[in-house]
Design a protein around this motif. Structure first.
Motif, PDB file in Angstrom:
ATOM      1  N   LEU A  44       2.582  -4.086  -0.864  1.00 51.62           N
ATOM      2  CA  LEU A  44       2.602  -4.740  -2.175  1.00 51.62           C
ATOM      3  C   LEU A  44       1.318  -4.467  -2.948  1.00 51.62           C
ATOM      4  N   ARG A  47       1.583  -1.097  -4.478  1.00 49.33           N
ATOM      5  CA  ARG A  47       2.472  -1.085  -5.642  1.00 49.33           C
ATOM      6  C   ARG A  47       1.777  -1.678  -6.863  1.00 49.33           C
ATOM      7  N   ARG A  48       1.001  -2.735  -6.639  1.00 49.46           N
ATOM      8  CA  ARG A  48       0.287  -3.340  -7.764  1.00 49.46           C
ATOM      9  C   ARG A  48      -0.787  -2.402  -8.311  1.00 49.46           C
ATOM     10  N   GLU A  50      -0.663   0.841  -8.170  1.00 53.35           N
ATOM     11  CA  GLU A  50       0.036   1.907  -8.887  1.00 53.35           C
ATOM     12  C   GLU A  50       0.504   1.424 -10.256  1.00 53.35           C
ATOM     13  N   GLU A  51       1.056   0.218 -10.311  1.00 57.60           N
ATOM     14  CA  GLU A  51       1.518  -0.324 -11.592  1.00 57.60           C
ATOM     15  C   GLU A  51       0.357  -0.545 -12.549  1.00 57.60           C
ATOM     16  N   GLU A  92      -3.385   5.167  -9.929  1.00 58.62           N
ATOM     17  CA  GLU A  92      -1.983   5.343  -9.530  1.00 58.62           C
ATOM     18  C   GLU A  92      -1.868   6.075  -8.197  1.00 58.62           C
ATOM     19  N   ARG A  96      -0.217   4.823  -4.613  1.00 55.04           N
ATOM     20  CA  ARG A  96       0.855   5.517  -3.909  1.00 55.04           C
ATOM     21  C   ARG A  96       0.427   5.882  -2.486  1.00 55.04           C
ATOM     22  N   GLN A  99       0.618   2.899  -0.217  1.00 56.27           N
ATOM     23  CA  GLN A  99       1.999   2.598   0.147  1.00 56.27           C
ATOM     24  C   GLN A  99       2.516   3.548   1.219  1.00 56.27           C
TER      25      GLN A  99
END
Length: 211
Positions: A44, A47-48, A50-51, A92, A96, A99
Motif C-alpha cells: 500500500l 501504491r501511495r 506511485e500515486e 513513481e 512501483r 510494490q
C-alpha cells in the motif's frame, strides 16, 4: 493398489494418519495464503508513493506547460517545473519498485511456508504409505498364485524377526523344510500381516494367521 490394512488397529492408524496429513497440508496452504495477504498489505505504501508521484508529476508538467507559453521568459520559468516533474517520475518509479519487491517477498514467503510441511508430509508419510500399498498389492497377487504361500513363507524366514518366527512356530525352519502345510501357512500369514494383508481363509481367532 491396497491403501489400507486388513487389520482393524493398523487400518485405524492409517486412516487417522491420512486425515492428519491432509489437515496439515490444508493448514499449510491456508497459512501461506494468510501470510501472503498480510505481506502484500505493505505494498500500500508503494501504491501511495506511485500515486503521489503521478499526481505531482502531472501538476508540475501542467504548470510548466502553462508557463512555457509566457512570451520571452516562458522557457526559463518552466525549467524548474520540468525538473520537478522528473522528480515526480522518480517517485513513481520508487513506488512501483516497492510494490514489486513486496510482491516477490510475499510469493516466496508463502511458498516457503507451504512447501516445508507439505514436503515433510510427502517424504515422511505419503511415500512410505505408497511403498507399503504397493507391497500389499504384490503380496495379495502372490497369494492368488499356486505356491504363493510357500514363497511368502520363505520370505518370512529371511525378512521377519527371529522372535516373530518363533511365535509363529517354535520349530519353523525344520517344519518348513519338511513342507509342513500348517507351518508354511503360519509363516505366510506372518509375512502377509507385515504388509497388512490377511491370509485368505484365516480363522479370526488365530493370533498369527488373523491377528
Amino acid at each position: 493398489m491396497k491403501l489400507y490394512s486388513d487389520f482393524g488397529g493398523r487400518r485405524a492408524v492409517q486412516v487417522i494418519g491420512d486425515v492428519l496429513a491432509l489437515g496439515l497440508v490444508a493448514v499449510s496452504v491456508w497459512a501461506a495464503l494468510v501470510f501472503h495477504g498480510f505481506v502484500t498489505e505493505f505494498a500500500l505504501l508503494g501504491r501511495r508513493l506511485e500515486e503521489a508521484g503521478t499526481g505531482f508529476r502531472g501538476s508540475m508538467t501542467d504548470i510548466g506547460n502553462t508557463l512555457a507559453d509566457v512570451p520571452l521568459i516562458g522557457s526559463g520559468i518552466a525549467a524548474p517545473f520540468d525538473g520537478a516533474s522528473a522528480a515526480g517520475e522518480t517517485l513513481e518509479s520508487v513506488g512501483r519498485g516497492q510494490q514489486d519487491m513486496v510482491g516477490w517477498i510475499a510469493v516466496f514467503a508463502a511458498i516457503g511456508i507451504a512447501a516445508v510441511p507439505i514436503a515433510a508430509v510427502l517424504l515422511l508419510w505419503v511415500a512410505p504409505r505408497l511403498v507399503h500399498a504397493v507391497r500389499a498389492r504384490r503380496t495379495t497377487a502372490v497369494l492368488t498364485r499356486p505356491g504363493g504361500a510357500d514363497l511368502l513363507a520363505l520370505r518370512a524366514l529371511t525378512d521377519r524377526s527371529l522372535l516373530d518366527i518363533l511365535a509363529a512356530d517354535a520349530d519353523a525352519v525344520a517344519r518348513w523344510r519338511r513342507g509342513d502345510p500348517d507351518t508354511i501357512r503360519a509363516l505366510a500369514a506372518l509375512e502377509a500381516r507385515a504388509v497388512g494383508v490377511r491370509l485368505p481363509g484365516a480363522p479370526a481367532g488365530h493370533p498369527t494367521l488373523a491377528a
